[in-house]
Design an enzyme around this catalytic site. Structure first.
Site, PDB file in Angstrom:
ATOM      1  N   CYS A   4      -6.392  -3.396   4.310  1.00 49.75           N
ATOM      2  CA  CYS A   4      -6.274  -1.932   4.275  1.00 49.75           C
ATOM      3  C   CYS A   4      -7.045  -1.351   3.101  1.00 49.75           C
ATOM      4  O   CYS A   4      -8.156  -0.863   3.268  1.00 49.75           O
ATOM      5  CB  CYS A   4      -4.811  -1.490   4.239  1.00 49.75           C
TER       6      CYS A   4
ATOM      7  N   CYS B 127       0.865  -1.184   0.000  1.00 50.83           N
ATOM      8  CA  CYS B 127       0.000   0.000   0.000  1.00 50.83           C
ATOM      9  C   CYS B 127       0.902   1.235   0.000  1.00 50.83           C
ATOM     10  O   CYS B 127       2.072   1.178   0.367  1.00 50.83           O
ATOM     11  CB  CYS B 127      -0.876  -0.073   1.243  1.00 50.83           C
ATOM     12  N   HIS B 128       0.309   2.345  -0.361  1.00 46.80           N
ATOM     13  CA  HIS B 128       1.068   3.594  -0.437  1.00 46.80           C
ATOM     14  C   HIS B 128       1.720   3.949   0.914  1.00 46.80           C
ATOM     15  O   HIS B 128       2.778   4.565   0.957  1.00 46.80           O
ATOM     16  CB  HIS B 128       0.136   4.724  -0.884  1.00 46.80           C
ATOM     17  N   THR B 129       1.092   3.564   2.010  1.00 51.69           N
ATOM     18  CA  THR B 129       1.653   3.886   3.333  1.00 51.69           C
ATOM     19  C   THR B 129       2.982   3.163   3.566  1.00 51.69           C
ATOM     20  O   THR B 129       3.883   3.687   4.221  1.00 51.69           O
ATOM     21  CB  THR B 129       0.638   3.535   4.438  1.00 51.69           C
TER      22      THR B 129
ATOM     23  N   CYS C  80     -13.338  -1.453  25.313  1.00 51.72           N
ATOM     24  CA  CYS C  80     -13.190  -0.054  25.746  1.00 51.72           C
ATOM     25  C   CYS C  80     -14.443   0.753  25.379  1.00 51.72           C
ATOM     26  O   CYS C  80     -15.302   0.287  24.635  1.00 51.72           O
ATOM     27  CB  CYS C  80     -11.942   0.571  25.112  1.00 51.72           C
TER      28      CYS C  80
ATOM     29  N   CYS D   2     -14.811   1.018  21.590  1.00 49.73           N
ATOM     30  CA  CYS D   2     -15.301  -0.198  20.943  1.00 49.73           C
ATOM     31  C   CYS D   2     -16.785  -0.427  21.248  1.00 49.73           C
ATOM     32  O   CYS D   2     -17.515  -0.987  20.428  1.00 49.73           O
ATOM     33  CB  CYS D   2     -14.470  -1.404  21.376  1.00 49.73           C
TER      34      CYS D   2
ATOM     35  N   CYS E 285     -10.310   2.349  18.498  1.00 47.46           N
ATOM     36  CA  CYS E 285     -10.239   1.657  19.779  1.00 47.46           C
ATOM     37  C   CYS E 285      -9.299   2.463  20.666  1.00 47.46           C
ATOM     38  O   CYS E 285      -8.302   3.005  20.206  1.00 47.46           O
ATOM     39  CB  CYS E 285      -9.690   0.243  19.552  1.00 47.46           C
TER      40      CYS E 285
ATOM     41  N   ARG F  77      -2.314  -2.813  -6.982  1.00 46.94           N
ATOM     42  CA  ARG F  77      -1.833  -3.649  -5.893  1.00 46.94           C
ATOM     43  C   ARG F  77      -0.977  -4.765  -6.488  1.00 46.94           C
ATOM     44  O   ARG F  77      -1.405  -5.461  -7.412  1.00 46.94           O
ATOM     45  CB  ARG F  77      -2.996  -4.278  -5.122  1.00 46.94           C
TER      46      ARG F  77
ATOM     47  N   HIS G 236       1.359  -4.161   5.718  1.00 45.30           N
ATOM     48  CA  HIS G 236       0.167  -4.202   6.568  1.00 45.30           C
ATOM     49  C   HIS G 236      -1.057  -4.739   5.852  1.00 45.30           C
ATOM     50  O   HIS G 236      -2.126  -4.803   6.445  1.00 45.30           O
ATOM     51  CB  HIS G 236      -0.109  -2.825   7.171  1.00 45.30           C
ATOM     52  N   GLU G 237      -0.916  -5.139   4.578  1.00 46.91           N
ATOM     53  CA  GLU G 237      -2.053  -5.772   3.889  1.00 46.91           C
ATOM     54  C   GLU G 237      -1.677  -7.228   3.673  1.00 46.91           C
ATOM     55  O   GLU G 237      -0.750  -7.509   2.905  1.00 46.91           O
ATOM     56  CB  GLU G 237      -2.251  -5.141   2.508  1.00 46.91           C
TER      57      GLU G 237
ATOM     58  N   CYS H  38     -10.447  -3.907  20.486  1.00 48.36           N
ATOM     59  CA  CYS H  38     -10.337  -4.734  21.701  1.00 48.36           C
ATOM     60  C   CYS H  38     -11.694  -5.280  22.113  1.00 48.36           C
ATOM     61  O   CYS H  38     -11.783  -6.313  22.749  1.00 48.36           O
ATOM     62  CB  CYS H  38      -9.690  -3.934  22.840  1.00 48.36           C
TER      63      CYS H  38
ATOM     64  N   ARG I 128      -5.935   1.567  18.504  1.00 48.33           N
ATOM     65  CA  ARG I 128      -6.138   2.378  17.290  1.00 48.33           C
ATOM     66  C   ARG I 128      -4.814   2.547  16.572  1.00 48.33           C
ATOM     67  O   ARG I 128      -3.736   2.402  17.167  1.00 48.33           O
ATOM     68  CB  ARG I 128      -6.746   3.729  17.634  1.00 48.33           C
TER      69      ARG I 128
HETATM   70  N1  APR Z   1      -3.899  15.254  -8.090  1.00 45.05           N
HETATM   71  C1  APR Z   1      -4.576  14.116  -8.379  1.00 45.05           C
HETATM   72  N2  APR Z   1      -4.088  12.876  -8.148  1.00 45.05           N
HETATM   73  C2  APR Z   1      -2.855  12.789  -7.621  1.00 45.05           C
HETATM   74  C3  APR Z   1      -2.092  13.921  -7.276  1.00 45.05           C
HETATM   75  C4  APR Z   1      -2.655  15.199  -7.550  1.00 45.05           C
HETATM   76  N3  APR Z   1      -1.985  16.321  -7.273  1.00 45.05           N
HETATM   77  N4  APR Z   1      -0.920  13.508  -6.753  1.00 45.05           N
HETATM   78  C5  APR Z   1      -0.953  12.159  -6.769  1.00 45.05           C
HETATM   79  N5  APR Z   1      -2.112  11.723  -7.308  1.00 45.05           N
HETATM   80  C6  APR Z   1      -2.528  10.350  -7.567  1.00 45.05           C
HETATM   81  C7  APR Z   1      -1.411   9.447  -8.076  1.00 45.05           C
HETATM   82  O1  APR Z   1      -1.170   9.639  -9.474  1.00 45.05           O
HETATM   83  C8  APR Z   1      -1.961   8.058  -7.779  1.00 45.05           C
HETATM   84  O2  APR Z   1      -2.731   7.547  -8.835  1.00 45.05           O
HETATM   85  O3  APR Z   1      -2.908   9.719  -6.365  1.00 45.05           O
HETATM   86  C9  APR Z   1      -2.851   8.290  -6.546  1.00 45.05           C
HETATM   87  C10 APR Z   1      -2.317   7.634  -5.279  1.00 45.05           C
HETATM   88  O4  APR Z   1      -2.362   6.264  -5.493  1.00 45.05           O
HETATM   89  P1  APR Z   1      -1.335   5.182  -4.888  1.00 45.05           P
HETATM   90  O5  APR Z   1       0.039   5.727  -4.896  1.00 45.05           O
HETATM   91  O6  APR Z   1      -1.610   3.880  -5.562  1.00 45.05           O
HETATM   92  O7  APR Z   1      -1.777   5.121  -3.327  1.00 45.05           O
HETATM   93  P2  APR Z   1      -2.935   4.315  -2.589  1.00 45.05           P
HETATM   94  O8  APR Z   1      -2.410   3.017  -2.101  1.00 45.05           O
HETATM   95  O9  APR Z   1      -4.191   4.354  -3.385  1.00 45.05           O
HETATM   96  O10 APR Z   1      -3.121   5.245  -1.299  1.00 45.05           O
HETATM   97  C11 APR Z   1      -3.616   6.551  -1.441  1.00 45.05           C
HETATM   98  O11 APR Z   1      -4.211   6.572   0.883  1.00 45.05           O
HETATM   99  O12 APR Z   1      -3.499   4.855   2.231  1.00 45.05           O
HETATM  100  C12 APR Z   1      -3.312   6.183   1.898  1.00 45.05           C
HETATM  101  O13 APR Z   1      -1.036   6.728   2.349  1.00 45.05           O
HETATM  102  C13 APR Z   1      -1.933   6.395   1.357  1.00 45.05           C
HETATM  103  O14 APR Z   1      -2.106   8.712   1.073  1.00 45.05           O
HETATM  104  C14 APR Z   1      -2.139   7.492   0.380  1.00 45.05           C
HETATM  105  C15 APR Z   1      -3.529   7.280  -0.149  1.00 45.05           C
HETATM  106 ZN    ZN Z   2      -2.575   0.807   3.687  1.00 48.16          ZN
HETATM  107 ZN    ZN Z   3     -11.200  -0.952  22.202  1.00 47.16          ZN
END
Ligand code: APR
Ligand code: ZN
Ligand code: ZN
Length: 402
Positions: free
Chosen positions: A193, A62-64, A118, A121, A129, A388, A85-86, A115, A133
């Site tokens: 996620c 994931c992006h995070t 709490c 929850c 939570c 993904r 985390h996924e 949990c 959390r």
């Molecule tokens: N305007 C429009 N779209 C944008 C911009 C912008 N200025 N900047 C980035 N993007 C687009 C990217 O091109 C991409 O397609 O945002 C999208 C983000 O997608 P991913 O990188 O695949 O991320 P994703 O896993 O979908 O997560 C998105 O959620 O979980 C959170 O931390 C994560 O902040 C992130 C968001």
């Molecule tokens: Zn995530």
């Molecule tokens: Zn809880």
């Protein structure tokens, strides 16, 4: 098999070999921001009280994970570390006091724990939570403040209470959800996620009515999960906004009905969307994690009743880019954590909806690789080439000790 404790199923027999022992297995360890992941042999301790050790079958990125890899948040710089985390996996063993899971159960980890006890929850108003959390700054187990992983005797830190880029991981029981045995693990990992976050933002946070118009800023995995949630709930229009036009092809196949590339216009994108929709959309979702986009997303919603849902993670220390008086125009704004789902209570039901085909999971997995090629998978995400990428995690331990 007669000697097995009767609460353990026969197909969980192989898992018994490792009970109470330190497991030596492989994990993708990150030694510092922007460094390549190294597949290391690590040691994983048995679960302590109220913890669960799971064998990870597959994990996605994931992006995070990407943000932490890039070192975008100073306070998260704890290394070496196991990200991820996924995922989906099988319970290998449980610590003292865990009563809702047993070895052999099919599970998904959740970074936003429940949990069950709490006041949060017990409240229907929140999925947060008090104790479990999401905490992006925590890098050890809650119970004793230590890690359960080590490499050559050195502690390896946890990430988002999950750390799934590993053949085995240890989690707090509140962060593990038991799902239907028939549910395909290689799709269910998306519920850890991205998909839950997106569909839940529509169903639980926005509580979107059928016939609503929607704008989604950022068409990555999370943005398209919002699109899927909106499609299932009967949205009339789903407008996708992204600066990467390559994203429109996949998004179209996943139900997004119209597209806007902000770079095609010499005026702010909120003006474009308001023109397209006679004043703005009913719901706008910020799924890019971009600070400037958040304001555009807010202003794209209709005055009087429009609602903006913040789904993307905004790591910068900047404050909300709104003037308080702008809220007098009747636009609302709200954050959605883990799609508003109470993980342990509600994800088993979501898994069943997915199994019935109500929610389309297939479209989200654009690549599949073995965990050994995790660096390639990160490159694909960083270049915007994948929604993904599913990593198949080698499924057996390489040895035991302890
Ligand atoms: N305007 C429009 N779209 C944008 C911009 C912008 N200025 N900047 C980035 N993007 C687009 C990217 O091109 C991409 O397609 O945002 C999208 C983000 O997608 P991913 O990188 O695949 O991320 P994703 O896993 O979908 O997560 C998105 O959620 O979980 C959170 O931390 C994560 O902040 C992130 C968001
Ligand atoms: Zn995530
Ligand atoms: Zn809880």
């Amino acid at each position: 098999m007669g000697s097995l404790p009767n609460h353990i199923s026969e197909d969980a027999f192989e898992l018994l070999a490792t009970q109470s022992k330190v497991i030596t297995c492989k994990a993708a360890v990150l030694w510092g921001p922007k460094e390549p992941f190294v597949i290391e042999e690590i040691q994983v301790e048995p679960p302590h009280k109220l913890e669960v050790r799971i064998k990870v079958i597959c994990t996605s990125i994931c992006h995070t994970d990407l943000s932490l890899w890039k070192g975008e948040n100073e306070a998260q710089r704890k290394f070496p570390r196991i990200l991820g985390h996924e995922a989906a996996g099988i319970v290998e063993s449980v610590g003292e006091g865990v009563v809702d899971m047993k070895p052999g159960d099919h599970v998904i980890p959740i970074f936003s724990g429940e949990c069950g006890d709490c006041k949060f929850c017990k409240s229907e108003k929140t999925n947060l939570c008090e104790k479990y959390r999401v905490d992006p700054f925590r890098s050890t187990m809650l119970g004793d403040g230590r890690t359960r992983f080590s490499v050559r005797g050195q502690p390896v830190y946890h990430f988002l209470s999950t750390s799934t880029f590993s053949e085995y991981t240890v989690l707090d029981h509140a962060c593990v959800v038991k799902i239907d045995r028939e549910a395909p693990l290689e799709r269910m990992c998306l519920l850890s996620c991205g998909v839950s976050t997106g569909v839940g933002a529509v169903w639980n946070t926005a509580k979107m009515e059928a016939g609503s118009s929607v704008a989604i800023f950022g068409l990555g995995g999370v943005g398209l999960a919002v699109a899927e949630g909106a499609r299932v709930s009967g949205a009339s229009r789903i407008i996708g906004v992204d600066i990467n036009p390559d994203k429109f092809i996949k998004a179209k196949a996943m139900g997004v009905t119209e597209f806007v590339n902000p770079r095609d216009y010499d005026r702010p994108v909120h003006q474009v969307i308001r023109e397209m929709t006679e004043g703005g959309v009913d719901y706008s979702f910020e799924c890019s994690g971009n600070y400037q986009v958040l304001r555009e997303s807010f202003l794209s919603s209709h005055d009087g009743w429009g609602m903006t849902i913040i789904v993307g993670i905004h790591a910068s220390p900047k404050m909300l880019p709104l003037h308080p008086m702008e809220l007098f125009d009747g636009r609302g704004i709200i954050g959605s954590t883990f799609g508003g789902f109470k993980g342990k209570t509600q994800l088993p039901g979501l898994a069943i909806r997915c199994m019935k085909g109500e929610v389309n999971l297939e479209g989200f997995i654009t690549h599949e690789l073995p965990m050994s090629q995790i660096n390639q998978a990160f490159k694909l995400l960083n270049e915007g080439k994948t929604l993904r990428c599913l990593l198949h995690v080698a499924s057996s331990a390489v040895g035991l000790s302890g």
